[in-house]
Scaffold this active site. Sequence first.
Site, mmCIF file in Angstrom:
data_model
loop_
_atom_site.group_PDB
_atom_site.id
_atom_site.type_symbol
_atom_site.label_atom_id
_atom_site.label_comp_id
_atom_site.label_asym_id
_atom_site.label_seq_id
_atom_site.Cartn_x
_atom_site.Cartn_y
_atom_site.Cartn_z
ATOM 1 N N HIS A 18 0.847 -1.201 0.000
ATOM 2 C CA HIS A 18 0.000 0.000 0.000
ATOM 3 C C HIS A 18 0.873 1.238 0.000
ATOM 4 O O HIS A 18 2.096 1.153 -0.089
ATOM 5 C CB HIS A 18 -1.005 -0.037 1.146
ATOM 6 C CG HIS A 18 -0.391 -0.088 2.519
ATOM 7 N ND1 HIS A 18 0.431 0.891 3.010
ATOM 8 C CD2 HIS A 18 -0.484 -1.019 3.496
ATOM 9 C CE1 HIS A 18 0.806 0.589 4.233
ATOM 10 N NE2 HIS A 18 0.281 -0.579 4.546
ATOM 11 N N HIS A 21 4.108 1.337 2.173
ATOM 12 C CA HIS A 21 5.252 0.611 1.595
ATOM 13 C C HIS A 21 5.807 1.387 0.405
ATOM 14 O O HIS A 21 7.018 1.458 0.203
ATOM 15 C CB HIS A 21 4.829 -0.777 1.113
ATOM 16 C CG HIS A 21 4.150 -1.617 2.154
ATOM 17 N ND1 HIS A 21 2.873 -2.077 2.003
ATOM 18 C CD2 HIS A 21 4.573 -2.071 3.356
ATOM 19 C CE1 HIS A 21 2.526 -2.787 3.074
ATOM 20 N NE2 HIS A 21 3.549 -2.785 3.913
ATOM 21 N N CYS A 126 1.882 -10.864 20.183
ATOM 22 C CA CYS A 126 0.955 -10.348 19.158
ATOM 23 C C CYS A 126 1.388 -10.874 17.801
ATOM 24 O O CYS A 126 2.491 -10.599 17.339
ATOM 25 C CB CYS A 126 0.934 -8.826 19.139
ATOM 26 S SG CYS A 126 0.012 -8.205 17.716
ATOM 27 N N CYS A 129 2.163 -8.113 15.062
ATOM 28 C CA CYS A 129 3.506 -7.518 15.116
ATOM 29 C C CYS A 129 4.587 -8.580 14.982
ATOM 30 O O CYS A 129 5.740 -8.250 14.766
ATOM 31 C CB CYS A 129 3.757 -6.799 16.436
ATOM 32 S SG CYS A 129 2.630 -5.480 16.842
ATOM 33 N N CYS A 143 -3.378 -5.054 21.491
ATOM 34 C CA CYS A 143 -2.235 -4.457 20.811
ATOM 35 C C CYS A 143 -2.743 -3.212 20.079
ATOM 36 O O CYS A 143 -3.656 -3.313 19.259
ATOM 37 C CB CYS A 143 -1.635 -5.440 19.807
ATOM 38 S SG CYS A 143 -0.602 -4.623 18.581
ATOM 39 N N HIS A 146 -2.694 -3.480 16.184
ATOM 40 C CA HIS A 146 -3.529 -4.431 15.454
ATOM 41 C C HIS A 146 -4.906 -4.683 16.057
ATOM 42 O O HIS A 146 -5.698 -5.424 15.491
ATOM 43 C CB HIS A 146 -2.781 -5.765 15.293
ATOM 44 C CG HIS A 146 -1.538 -5.616 14.482
ATOM 45 N ND1 HIS A 146 -0.305 -5.371 15.036
ATOM 46 C CD2 HIS A 146 -1.368 -5.596 13.145
ATOM 47 C CE1 HIS A 146 0.590 -5.245 14.068
ATOM 48 N NE2 HIS A 146 -0.028 -5.374 12.921
ATOM 49 N N LYS A 294 -6.542 5.201 10.598
ATOM 50 C CA LYS A 294 -5.542 4.204 10.264
ATOM 51 C C LYS A 294 -6.011 3.501 8.988
ATOM 52 O O LYS A 294 -7.183 3.220 8.833
ATOM 53 C CB LYS A 294 -5.453 3.199 11.414
ATOM 54 C CG LYS A 294 -4.322 2.213 11.262
ATOM 55 C CD LYS A 294 -4.343 1.218 12.419
ATOM 56 C CE LYS A 294 -3.700 -0.093 12.033
ATOM 57 N NZ LYS A 294 -2.280 -0.131 11.938
ATOM 58 N N LYS A 297 -7.823 -2.566 5.529
ATOM 59 C CA LYS A 297 -8.670 -3.144 4.500
ATOM 60 C C LYS A 297 -10.130 -3.153 4.949
ATOM 61 O O LYS A 297 -11.023 -2.890 4.165
ATOM 62 C CB LYS A 297 -8.199 -4.573 4.182
ATOM 63 C CG LYS A 297 -7.330 -4.576 2.942
ATOM 64 C CD LYS A 297 -7.498 -5.786 2.069
ATOM 65 C CE LYS A 297 -6.894 -7.028 2.531
ATOM 66 N NZ LYS A 297 -6.425 -8.027 1.740
HETATM 67 N N1 MSP Z 1 8.704 -7.349 7.769
HETATM 68 C C1 MSP Z 1 8.913 -6.279 8.650
HETATM 69 C C2 MSP Z 1 10.227 -5.557 8.340
HETATM 70 C C3 MSP Z 1 11.446 -6.410 8.411
HETATM 71 S S1 MSP Z 1 12.870 -5.549 7.898
HETATM 72 C C4 MSP Z 1 14.136 -6.489 8.414
HETATM 73 C C5 MSP Z 1 7.759 -5.276 8.540
HETATM 74 N N2 MSP Z 1 7.026 -5.324 7.427
HETATM 75 S S2 MSP Z 1 5.793 -4.341 7.109
HETATM 76 O O1 MSP Z 1 5.206 -4.863 5.894
HETATM 77 O O2 MSP Z 1 4.940 -4.200 8.222
HETATM 78 O O3 MSP Z 1 6.446 -2.978 6.730
HETATM 79 C C6 MSP Z 1 6.659 -1.947 7.663
HETATM 80 C C7 MSP Z 1 7.240 -0.772 6.921
HETATM 81 O O4 MSP Z 1 6.407 -0.446 5.787
HETATM 82 C C8 MSP Z 1 7.311 0.534 7.693
HETATM 83 O O5 MSP Z 1 8.462 0.634 8.502
HETATM 84 C C9 MSP Z 1 7.315 1.540 6.560
HETATM 85 O O6 MSP Z 1 8.545 1.535 5.906
HETATM 86 C C10 MSP Z 1 6.270 0.957 5.632
HETATM 87 N N3 MSP Z 1 4.906 1.305 6.035
HETATM 88 C C11 MSP Z 1 3.873 0.413 6.184
HETATM 89 N N4 MSP Z 1 2.767 1.108 6.562
HETATM 90 C C12 MSP Z 1 3.033 2.413 6.666
HETATM 91 C C13 MSP Z 1 2.235 3.582 6.819
HETATM 92 N N5 MSP Z 1 0.950 3.527 7.075
HETATM 93 N N6 MSP Z 1 2.867 4.762 6.680
HETATM 94 C C14 MSP Z 1 4.172 4.865 6.301
HETATM 95 N N7 MSP Z 1 4.922 3.788 6.112
HETATM 96 C C15 MSP Z 1 4.491 2.546 6.597
HETATM 97 O O7 MSP Z 1 7.581 -4.491 9.449
#
Ligand code: MSP
Length: 487
Positions: A18, A21, A126, A129, A143, A146, A294, A297
């Site tokens: 999304h 990412h 959790c 997380c 949590c 989530h 937040k 989905k």
């Molecule tokens: N898999 C772990 C990371 C392991 S790295 C060794 C993880 N994955 S995640 O899919 O949850 O991705 C988290 C990251 O995605 C955040 O740190 C950020 O870079 C990005 N984002 C996901 N959602 C976000 C928002 N709503 N806003 C901004 N960025 C965020 O954690």
Amino acid sequence: MNKFYITTPIYYVNDKPHIGHAYTTVLADVLARWHKLQREEVFFLVGADEHGAKIETAALSAGKSPQEFVDEKAEDFKNAWQKLNISYDNFIRTTDASHQKAVASALETIHKKGLIYQDVYKGLYCKGCEQYKTEDDLIDGLCPEHQIEPELMEEMSYFFQLAKFRDEIKEKIEANEFEIRPEERKNEVLSFIEGGLKDISISRKNVKWGIPLPFDSKYTTYVWIDAFFNYLTGLGWQGKLEGVPNFFPPDIQLMSKDILRVHATIWPALLSALDIPWPKKFFVHGFFTASGQKMSKSLGNVIWPEQMVEKFGVDGARYLIMSSLSYGHDGDISWERLTEKYKADLANGLGNLISRTMTLAQKISFLCHPEHSEGSHKKDSSPLAQNDNKGSEKLRKLYEEIKPKEILEEIWKEVDWANKYIEEKKLWELVKNDEQEAKKVLDELFATISDVAENLRPFMPETAEKILKILEAGEMKEGEILFPRIN
Ligand code: MSP
């Protein structure tokens, strides 16, 4: 040649990518492209985090085997990055056989060094997380991330002696040897560490979908431990102690605040345990909410990058994503505001500037483009170009501080200046009755536009190319539109 290694987190593949990412990944791409333009040798790593309970459960509810499931999902991420024109050098997957082998080999080494021991673990876990929680972490027993109740888990477990590395971590962060930006994030980590650092469980007994521990195959490796090694295996590291891979350590690791604590503690400790140098810098950006909530989905308010590309084009989407967060802050987005900004800055701003300038230039067959008229440009009045050195110094500083939104705002000062200049000079009249003056004005406009295009390269690579071609040809192709009108 200077080397530059940049990473994004590897995202969990239980869902589609999304806007959150996409933000981290486009930002990494912009920085990678900029460093390449500075003639540095760049390695840009992205990837997918594919093990653990969360993925296992998601696969089950999709009625697929975990491997089948992650294969499909990893493709979704690759496709999204392709649509956003992400120029990564490698896409590492934690299910890659070479990654799994390297992780096992690294853990073997750490175990042999006596930094791993066995004990009972009891705690609230959790799944969302993939982390143990303390009572303090919870709000109303849930949590906060989530909105689910963590499960009580009690099991024999292997622990990594994280606490041992507390002082080293604290000192290096304080001394900025291991730099955490922005400042408030650095302070957050420091106060978290002040509160003590506990050894962490690195094994899971009930999770089958993971890398078996090399010294006890009844357990799998905790997904975060598995995941951190991607930053090494993504460069071809095989888990052996001899030699650190080329490009390591990372110059910049990007992430959002949600995963800063684990990154700032476990990751460097693992590196120290293996005598590998630490990353130089973390840049931690804010979090997106959608229309004040937040993104989720179930609320149906998720903004998918692919939809953005469809509506705004690839460079339009990249521009809008990069302008959506101010340095160090969270940001709220909505389709309405994205659309407004597209219209104002791209369709009416930059797009209109180019089409107007080229239409007027054709009226007097003005063909003087920058390469042909070196030195003849007087662009003293445009803001960034006032003094080429000053302008690029300002941008360079903003790049160093990792302020993409602010960089775009600087570039747009030039766009706005040029649009106003056309009005001020009434260029449409000049081309009819004062050709000489018109040429002078067009000369300035061409120089400014060429500057804008050069500066836009990291953000909007295709658009920058297109604009430079238009300037060179002295015209736009019949029907060519940089940013189509939308509703
Ligand atoms: N898999 C772990 C990371 C392991 S790295 C060794 C993880 N994955 S995640 O899919 O949850 O991705 C988290 C990251 O995605 C955040 O740190 C950020 O870079 C990005 N984002 C996901 N959602 C976000 C928002 N709503 N806003 C901004 N960025 C965020 O954690």
